[in-house]
Design a protein around this motif. Structure first.
Motif, PDB file in Angstrom:
ATOM      1  N   ILE A  51      40.659  40.789  36.615  1.00  0.00           N
ATOM      2  CA  ILE A  51      41.125  42.046  37.204  1.00  0.00           C
ATOM      3  C   ILE A  51      42.594  41.932  37.583  1.00  0.00           C
ATOM      4  CG2 ILE A  51      40.860  43.624  39.157  1.00  0.00           C
ATOM      5  CD1 ILE A  51      37.887  42.992  39.162  1.00  0.00           C
ATOM      6  N   GLN A  52      42.952  40.819  38.210  1.00  0.00           N
ATOM      7  CA  GLN A  52      44.346  40.592  38.600  1.00  0.00           C
ATOM      8  C   GLN A  52      45.266  40.630  37.384  1.00  0.00           C
ATOM      9  OE1 GLN A  52      45.336  36.511  39.458  1.00  0.00           O
ATOM     10  NE2 GLN A  52      46.840  37.076  41.033  1.00  0.00           N
ATOM     11  N   GLU A  55      45.551  44.269  35.899  1.00  0.00           N
ATOM     12  CA  GLU A  55      46.373  45.131  36.756  1.00  0.00           C
ATOM     13  C   GLU A  55      47.856  44.795  36.580  1.00  0.00           C
ATOM     14  OE1 GLU A  55      45.488  47.680  38.254  1.00  0.00           O
ATOM     15  OE2 GLU A  55      43.347  47.517  38.680  1.00  0.00           O
ATOM     16  N   TRP A  56      48.166  43.509  36.518  1.00  0.00           N
ATOM     17  CA  TRP A  56      49.547  43.053  36.302  1.00  0.00           C
ATOM     18  C   TRP A  56      50.063  43.523  34.948  1.00  0.00           C
ATOM     19  CZ3 TRP A  56      51.285  39.304  32.681  1.00  0.00           C
ATOM     20  CH2 TRP A  56      52.596  38.845  32.879  1.00  0.00           C
ATOM     21  N   LEU A  58      49.013  46.089  33.122  1.00  0.00           N
ATOM     22  CA  LEU A  58      49.164  47.541  33.104  1.00  0.00           C
ATOM     23  C   LEU A  58      50.415  47.994  33.844  1.00  0.00           C
ATOM     24  CD1 LEU A  58      45.470  48.676  33.670  1.00  0.00           C
ATOM     25  CD2 LEU A  58      46.778  48.794  31.535  1.00  0.00           C
ATOM     26  N   GLU A  59      50.786  47.248  34.859  1.00  0.00           N
ATOM     27  CA  GLU A  59      51.971  47.614  35.657  1.00  0.00           C
ATOM     28  C   GLU A  59      53.268  47.111  35.029  1.00  0.00           C
ATOM     29  OE1 GLU A  59      54.007  46.722  40.046  1.00  0.00           O
ATOM     30  OE2 GLU A  59      51.934  46.109  39.654  1.00  0.00           O
ATOM     31  N   GLU A  84      36.388  52.273  39.942  1.00  0.00           N
ATOM     32  CA  GLU A  84      37.747  52.758  40.172  1.00  0.00           C
ATOM     33  C   GLU A  84      38.674  52.398  39.009  1.00  0.00           C
ATOM     34  OE1 GLU A  84      37.207  49.062  42.876  1.00  0.00           O
ATOM     35  OE2 GLU A  84      36.034  50.787  42.181  1.00  0.00           O
ATOM     36  N   MET A  85      38.363  51.307  38.292  1.00  0.00           N
ATOM     37  CA  MET A  85      39.144  50.950  37.111  1.00  0.00           C
ATOM     38  C   MET A  85      38.689  51.790  35.912  1.00  0.00           C
ATOM     39  SD  MET A  85      39.650  47.243  35.200  1.00  0.00           S
ATOM     40  CE  MET A  85      40.899  46.666  36.348  1.00  0.00           C
ATOM     41  N   ARG A  88      40.122  55.355  35.787  1.00  0.00           N
ATOM     42  CA  ARG A  88      41.566  55.580  35.818  1.00  0.00           C
ATOM     43  C   ARG A  88      42.046  56.256  34.540  1.00  0.00           C
ATOM     44  NH1 ARG A  88      44.394  50.031  37.521  1.00  0.00           N
ATOM     45  NH2 ARG A  88      46.263  51.326  37.303  1.00  0.00           N
TER      46      ARG A  88
END
Length: 209
Positions: A51-52, A55-56, A58-59, A84-85, A88
């Protein structure tokens, strides 16, 4: 690292290092490489480092890639994906949750990415992807323990800039993507098939007699 730990901490007995492997049936699972406008990630989404890493990615990575390739699609799959993921809405990103067939999912996309920033041990999903002839872009942490060389059997990139540049290079050179995948498959069969690893374990036990 584990082998060296014991060697460096006064263990004097015999040691054998046997990596993780796969029992993938190459002859029935492999498909011819077909370039696509998509990349993918596949991994358990109940594991925090996955997950970490996503998220990294995608950002820090995805906005630059989708700007360069407006039609590029990023498919993200994995069991127990948080709602929640999954819910999105990000341009060009499809969240799948768990897929029925991991092999078919990986082979449907030109490149598999493994943007891990933490975690230990070997990533069996990379071994499975390599055995399928898949081109993988991974961080050094993601590729830990796998004897693959950069831009020969795998692509290693750690910073957002490195990942962006490597992805752009490969997407604009599909023949290189195919070659890396073929080299990766050869390496996986030679070093990471369960048949080969079992023979290594048997040899080690015989030497202990």
């Amino acid at each position: 690292k584990d082998l060296n730990f014991y060697k460096n901490n006064s263990y004097k007995g015999k040691l054998a290092m046997v990596p993780a492997g796969t029992n993938l049936n190459i002859s029935t699972s492999i498909k011819p490489f077909v370039p696509s406008n998509s990349i993918c990630f596949l991994g358990s989404m109940e594991w925090l480092p996955n997950i970490q890493g996503i998220e990294w990615y995608l950002e820090k990575v995805w906005p630059s890639l989708v700007k360069k390739f407006p039609d590029l699609i990023f498919h993200i799959a994995g069991k127990n994906m948080p709602d929640e993921m999954k819910n999105r809405k990000i341009k060009g990103v499809h969240f799948h949750g768990m897929v029925n067939n991991a092999s078919e999912f990986m082979q449907a996309h030109s490149i598999m990415v493994v943007p891990l920033l933490s975690g230990g041990g070997m990533r069996v999903k990379i071994i499975e992807a390599m055995a399928l002839g898949q081109c993988v872009i991974s961080t050094s942490i993601g590729a830990e323990g796998i004897e693959a060389k950069h831009l020969k059997e795998i692509a290693i990139a750690d910073t957002p800039e490195q990942i962006i540049n490597t992805t752009i290079h490969l997407l604009t050179n599909p023949s290189e993507v195919e070659l890396i995948g073929k080299n990766a498959q050869k390496l996986a069969i030679e070093k990471y098939s369960w048949e080969k690893l079992v023979r290594d374990i048997e040899k080690f036990y015989i030497e202990l007699k």
